[in-house]
Design a protein around this motif. Structure first.
Motif, PDB file in Angstrom:
ATOM      1  N   TYR A  25       0.343   3.824  -7.993  1.00 21.62           N
ATOM      2  CA  TYR A  25      -0.483   4.212  -8.199  1.00 21.62           C
ATOM      3  C   TYR A  25      -0.565   5.428  -9.014  1.00 21.62           C
ATOM      4  O   TYR A  25       0.681   6.251  -8.724  1.00 21.62           O
ATOM      5  N   THR A  83      -9.220  10.387 -11.147  1.00 22.81           N
ATOM      6  CA  THR A  83      -8.949   8.422 -10.738  1.00 22.81           C
ATOM      7  C   THR A  83      -8.334   8.351 -10.273  1.00 22.81           C
ATOM      8  O   THR A  83      -6.915   9.008 -10.744  1.00 22.81           O
ATOM      9  N   LEU A  84      -8.190   6.868  -9.855  1.00 18.72           N
ATOM     10  CA  LEU A  84      -6.638   6.660  -9.254  1.00 18.72           C
ATOM     11  C   LEU A  84      -6.809   5.159  -9.787  1.00 18.72           C
ATOM     12  O   LEU A  84      -7.878   4.981 -10.087  1.00 18.72           O
ATOM     13  N   GLU A  85      -5.656   4.856 -11.152  1.00 19.36           N
ATOM     14  CA  GLU A  85      -5.080   4.001 -11.843  1.00 19.36           C
ATOM     15  C   GLU A  85      -4.250   3.609 -11.138  1.00 19.36           C
ATOM     16  O   GLU A  85      -2.887   3.674 -10.784  1.00 19.36           O
ATOM     17  N   ARG A  86      -3.374   1.431 -11.234  1.00 22.51           N
ATOM     18  CA  ARG A  86      -3.265   1.266 -11.217  1.00 22.51           C
ATOM     19  C   ARG A  86      -1.092   1.629 -12.421  1.00 22.51           C
ATOM     20  O   ARG A  86      -1.794   1.912 -13.426  1.00 22.51           O
ATOM     21  N   ASP A  98       1.224  -1.126  -0.046  1.00 22.09           N
ATOM     22  CA  ASP A  98       0.150  -0.131   0.180  1.00 22.09           C
ATOM     23  C   ASP A  98       1.158   1.145   0.100  1.00 22.09           C
ATOM     24  O   ASP A  98       0.512   1.960  -0.542  1.00 22.09           O
ATOM     25  N   LEU A 129      -0.944   3.715  -2.138  1.00 20.06           N
ATOM     26  CA  LEU A 129      -2.507   3.521  -2.699  1.00 20.06           C
ATOM     27  C   LEU A 129      -3.291   4.227  -1.714  1.00 20.06           C
ATOM     28  O   LEU A 129      -4.092   5.736  -2.311  1.00 20.06           O
TER      29      LEU A 129
END
Lengths: 100, 156
Positions: free
Chosen positions: A27, A95-98, A22, A77
């Motif tokens: 991200y 947004t959050l994305e990998r 985490d 994250l």
């Protein structure tokens, strides 16, 4: 008692692994273009949320406007979530994305 | 709407009667963006995404409650009063940020109610209901621009 003691190291190890995942940057925080948010407003929000100077905030605002999106940060994250929350509080499309 | 003073405590504006009426009208429309509009990710839903979405929903619900308090303070006259034949709007540095969030919610929410158009709408194609949404969207943008001007160029 013995079982509990034997089980403890595994639990701790698992928690540590999860926390590490985490916390590592994995991200990206993306802001997407839309036709409704004012350009000056978007610049202002970037300055407030990330503490950027105006020039850097404007650069990312223009990237959003001209290219449809801008990657604003690469983070863990937890931090990525924090930034997305802040941006969405201002009703930006973020947004959050990998991280690929 | 005219900025007349900025100091460490915040901002002070003078408002015409019309400005006040329009601003209060916009505040009454808050909140306008439906909670489901806010998505934390575009990736396929999984346990982690669901958890992240729940956290976002909670954070935004808390923020809406806090913003509602500032909107109510303005509506009840706590930060907007009559003085020497004009209306005065006094906002702290924190409140001006919240007012911008409120106004942008009204702007984006009105745009969503118009069907989230990609291009500028033709007035003749709008019914009465949609005309009201368009007016709210444009008015919110007008007040946002005034507040941004006050923050970025307080001396001008």
């Amino acid at each position: 008692m013995v079982e509990t003691i034997e089980a403890l190291p595994e639990t701790v190890e698992e928690q540590q692994t999860k926390s590490k995942q985490d916390l590592e940057p994995g991200y990206v925080v993306i802001c997407w273009n839309d036709p409704v948010n004012l350009m000056d407003y978007v610049t202002h929000v970037f300055q407030k949320v990330f503490g950027w100077p105006r020039q850097k905030a404007e650069f990312h605002m223009r990237q959003v406007h001209e290219q449809g999106k801008s990657v604003l940060a690469r983070e863990s994250l937890e931090k990525a979530e924090h930034y997305v929350h802040q941006l969405q509080k201002y009703t930006l499309h973020a947004t959050l994305e990998r991280d690929a | 709407m005219k900025l007349v003073e900025v100091n460490d405590h915040g901002f002070r504006f003078h408002l015409a009667l019309r400005d006040r009426a329009l601003l209060l009208h916009l505040l009454e429309l808050y909140p306008r963006v439906p909670p489901a509009h806010h998505q934390v990710t575009r990736q396929a839903p999984g346990d982690q995404a669901r958890e992240a979405q729940e956290l976002l929903d909670q954070a935004l619900a808390e923020q809406r409650r806090a913003n509602q308090k500032v909107a109510s303070k303005l509506l009840s006259g706590g930060a907007l009063w009559h003085e020497n034949h004009r209306w005065v709007l006094a906002l702290s540095h924190e409140e001006i940020e919240i007012l911008m969030q409120v106004l942008n919610d009204v702007r984006v929410g009105s745009w969503l109610l118009l069907g989230a158009p990609e291009q500028q709408l033709l007035l003749e194609a709008l019914d009465e209901n949609k005309t009201q949404h368009l007016v709210a969207m444009e008015l919110a943008g007008f007040f946002q621009a005034q507040l941004l001007q006050a923050i970025q160029h307080p001396a001008s």
